[in-house]
Design a protein around this motif. Structure first.
Motif: not given
Lengths: 622, 622
Positions: B31-36, B83-86, B147-151, B212-216
């Motif tokens: 993603g746009s940042r290394p940890d995404i 490991p932690v993602v968020r 817009i969060t990294p989750e989004m 690991e983020p997901m959406i409903i």
């Protein structure tokens, strides 16, 4: 006795096949004449426990496809075949004659072939055929205003003694039937009328007197078909007979024998003589065997001989891919999966090789002559059905459907009973148009679909991908659902696959009946739910489509017999049971000495007036 | 180490759990940042055989719920958790604080209880909470335009690299979406917008950084939930962790822990620390355990403490039956099966015992305060869902739904993410009105249904009775489908039941995506069908939802390795294969040195002019 003969069970079927369902009794409903005795399965239910009000529960009658195999008073010897049900009816009509032997070249040869003697069914009956000029189809009788014993039998069978179970379904949900017109009570006259106008068929070859008559049409219970058949790769006669018995035991309304391997003539004879349900075939498969698998060498003469061979054995319906015309073939060239119907691809290959129109199409009227001489029904094959989501509802498929509509009119001109085969692989939102187009193009002739599968991505689970489509198309008006097993696309189904497939399709068909609002369909659901609420575990198992599996699953967690009278189950345990709490709600009301609703309302009035404002409208309706 | 501790796998998960799917590789999209780094499963396909045109086949990317368990570079120690993602994302927002320990009374007690020490997850992390006055819900950020990294993570994940597979789905069928508005490409801005308006939720507790983020939501891929949980009757912590791993391995998007037995606090901790998917619970179950199963002894204080206890462990969504109001209870008295939701029946019993309004309803705003302090999403429970076909769509059910709509507005006032639970048991033709009413009454908040089961008569097969309803309601707009296993109504699911249930629901969800016309959904179907036509057996297994089972079924009939490159299968054998014949049609065209359609038409023109009259219209379109 040779080793091969021992493939056939020696005297009676094995115990599994005749094991009746638990708490079930085979009963026969007497028709207007002594020899109309319509089988049904009567499930006896236990009484409601005192705690829930101690009442008698009406026995449940359910449709029974299992023949006399589940009648403890009858012992079936597979070598002798089933007792005949229809012989007298057929004879009395006086429009048929007994032949001295098979009139097909192949049937005659095969009968006299010492090589297959050890495989042959022992009891050879003389084949029967319409007298010259006669038409012996149920449609022909129906159009002449005759109610045959078959029609009366079917009327009784379709009603399922619903009148005796009225309490169980009187409040059932009104359905949404998309123009079906199902009467509350099925009369013989209604059966006749539906057959006469072509909206239903009674597959019932005069050479299949063992048959227990049944009907396929949109205004009757949705039916299901199970396929079996050996292939060049695997399986024996014994396995196929066993699969047939297994299929009807679990509820198959018809069975198609799709054998393509060796000894298919003999396999078919064994199946027919032991089958109480209609048997369908795809004669082109056997015709192709006769020319060693070379499609281009097929001829009308070989095919015609095959039709007669099979008609004289007693096959009740033929899948005939007469809608695959030369002009349709180019329409398939851009497909993802080409032509996936075996019959369709054989005919396409033949058309191309000869650069000429399909001999099934050009000889269709002559085929009709054969059909009406034995009362074989058409199942007009969808040789161009889509084999993938990508190919769904394409030009090739719908062009063929239109041709099938034309052919339906030709068949009806001959009073030949006709149903139409349908897809295949279709995404959920494109299923309905299939039904609508079929009704319109084919003039309401019954539709008979394979699934359809609603996605391609789940090999190993195609009974499920297709049951979703099947339930939907059944709801929209499809008359019969051809099962798909979990082995689809992967291998040949074994007995357990057949059971899983049949039960899955019983679910789809019943879900469709409920959705259409078929009168009485909800009786079984209601009986089950009442048993569930009252913790009548044995009844829950017995009412279901597969009592054995339900019991086995229950016992996996709570094996003790005492758990089957427990007022809780393994999901929540004794303190957590919502059903139990619901009953507590009712008991609380009972304690107060008033009706439960009143008690609740009283309580609310006494102490909870403040909560009633918002819900006043709802509250006052109670 | 005590005997009980040995119930927990000692260092790594067993080989089954980390076995990656065949021909599959875990890839991460940056993603746009290394940890995404968004995980996906890349399935490598073999080349098309020369006979079919020798082409490279684009790899298939599929949604991957299995976490790092399927990443061979990562070794997971269940005792240490994932490991932690968020964590960095949560910390950076600067609106939370670390607590010194659990602030719930029960959480604190349990942490210091020597009796459960041997069961406790080793790595105790300090719980995190919103700073005083802060709201840490994704909805809150979304509404502030953030817009969060989750989004962003979700946008990448939902796109599934569809742009790279364009060839595979560019011709996919237009869907029928009943008003959904799914864009061709999911942007982070679109995710934000959908969350802001409440049409989608991102269940993501700040105490579940392993997520690991997901959406409903209705405009995203249809999701599925798998339930697990011990009960008073059976099962251990180890079994539940295993079932969670098993559930996500097969594709569960969220997991609900419905434990009602002992040690549910500890079980939950083990599950959360090892789960990459959102975990949902029904807090009333644990609250009831705390009062020894006596519903009438429940208090708001005990319940509130339970919410905080679980929120601080990291539960991502809570089922809260706040819609079961006192005034609704009488509406259930005439039902066939009363109240079948455990939570619903507990609350009904409480309301009756106290003659007062539900404490969940009266304290709803305070609940919202807790939810927004941890970003726990509401799953507003349908405590009055029908438990039988008979009870479907009744007054009680719909009255509750209206209340859930009111509560949705209250939750949204607090920027608390909310979805709505739905039935249950509903005949096919009554499913759609459920979706329509939910959309209207609940203002497009995501719908999350259990099935619905379309008939009651098939215990042992309720994954199928319900998948039929689930596929339909998913098509109509339901955002998440809660699986039903084949053990439903009979017992607790074991691992194989979980697998069967999850795959069945993946089918239902995918059938719904196809029917809605979700962009790219057809890519996997097309890849499968192409592999099927080209007899790429290994690819067929690998593309499917359950490669192991597909291979096993295939090998049952044709076990030899050579059969996997054969241009036929066991269903028809080599001479009977329609796919093969279809290819012959194409080959015939190729021999002629012209394009296949032209060759066919040429052939027809040369020799078959006479057959073209009737089909002229169709013919000319080709």
């Amino acid at each position: 006795m040779s080793a091969v003969r021992q493939e056939i069970p020696s005297t009676t079927v094995s115990s599994v096949k005749i094991d009746p369902y638990p708490a079930s009794e085979k009963v026969y409903i007497q028709g207007s004449r002594p020899d109309i005795k319509v089988p049904m399965r009567k499930i006896t239910l236990s009484d409601t426990p005192a705690h829930f009000g101690a009442e008698k529960n009406t026995p449940l009658y359910v449709y029974d496809t299992s023949g006399v195999y589940t009648d403890p008073k009858v012992s079936v010897d597979l070598r002798k075949g089933l007792p005949v049900v229809r012989s007298a009816w057929i004879e009395e009509r006086g429009d048929t004659e007994l032949l001295s032997g098979p009139t097909s070249k192949f049937g005659h040869e095969r009968l006299n072939d010492p090589e297959t003697a050890h495989l042959r069914f022992e009891l050879i009956r003389q084949p029967r055929r319409a007298k010259a000029g006669a038409n012996v189809s149920q449609m022909h009788y129906a159009r002449k205003g005759i109610i045959t014993p078959e029609m009366e039998y079917i009327a009784i069978r379709e009603n399922q003694k619903m009148e005796e179970m009225r309490d169980l379904w009187k409040d059932q949900h009104p359905g949404q039937s998309f123009g079906a017109s199902i009467p509350d009570v099925i009369t013989p006259e209604f059966v006749r009328d539906e057959v006469a106008r072509g909206r239903a068929i009674i597959p019932a070859n005069i050479n299949h007197p063992e048959l227990e008559p049944m009907i396929i049409g949109r205004n009757f219970l949705v039916k299901i078909n199970g396929n079996l058949g050996n292939s060049a790769v695997t399986s024996s006669i014994e396995e196929e007979v066993e699969k047939m018995l297994w299929g009807i035991r679990w509820g198959g309304d018809t069975i198609m024998d799709l054998s393509t391997g060796k000894n298919i003539h003999e396999t078919r004879e064994w199946i027919l003589r032991n089958s109480p349900v209609p048997i369908g075939t795809v004669p082109i498969y056997q015709a192709l065997e006769k020319v060693d698998g070379k499609a281009e060498e097929l001829t009308w003469e070989i095919y015609r001989d095959t039709l007669i061979e099979q008609a004289e054995q007693g096959v009740d319906y033929f899948t005939i891919h007469a809608g695959v015309r030369l002009q349709h073939v180019p329409l398939t060239a851009k497909r993802m999966t080409g032509i996936v119907s075996r019959g369709g691809s054989i005919m396409a290959k033949w058309c191309l090789a000869h650069h000429t129109e399909s001999f099934l199409y050009t000889n269709f009227e002559e085929i009709c002559e054969i059909m009406k001489a034995y009362d074989v029904s058409f199942s007009l094959g969808d040789g161009l059905r889509p084999g993938s989501i990508y190919d769904a509802n394409d030009e090739a498929q719908f062009a063929e459907l239109e041709t099938l509509g034309e052919l339906t009119k030709v068949a009806w001109k001959h009073d030949v009973q006709t149903m139409i085969e349908g897809p295949g692989h279709v995404p959920l939102h494109m299923v309905k148009i299939n039904m609508e187009k079929q009704l319109e193009d084919c003039h309401e002739a019954p539709f008979y679909t394979l699934g359809p599968l609603t996605t391609d991505i789940a090999p190993g689970y195609d009974h499920i991908t297709s049951a979703i489509g099947a339930a939907n198309i059944g709801w929209y008006g499809c008359a019969m659902l051809c099962y798909v097993t979990q082995k689809e696309h992967l291998g040949l189904p074994n007995k357990q696959d057949v059971r899983e497939g049949i039960v899955t399709y019983k679910i789809a068909a019943h879900a469709a009946d409920l959705a259409k609002g078929h009168p009485g369909a909800q009786a079984r659901d209601n009986a089950m739910s009442k048993a569930r609420f009252e913790f009548r575990w044995e009844d829950q198992f017995n009412i279901g489509l597969d009592p054995e599996r339900a019991r086995e699953f229950h016992d996996e967690t709570l094996p003790k017999q005492s758990a089957k009278i427990a007022h809780f189950c393994s999901m929540c345990g004794p303190h957590f049971c919502s059903m139990k709490i619901s009953q507590d709600v009712r008991d609380y009301a009972a304690q107060k000495g008033v009706k439960e609703e009143e008690a609740l309302l009283l309580g609310m009035e006494e102490k909870s007036k403040e909560f009633l404002e918002e819900g006043a409208a709802i509250y006052h309706e109670v």
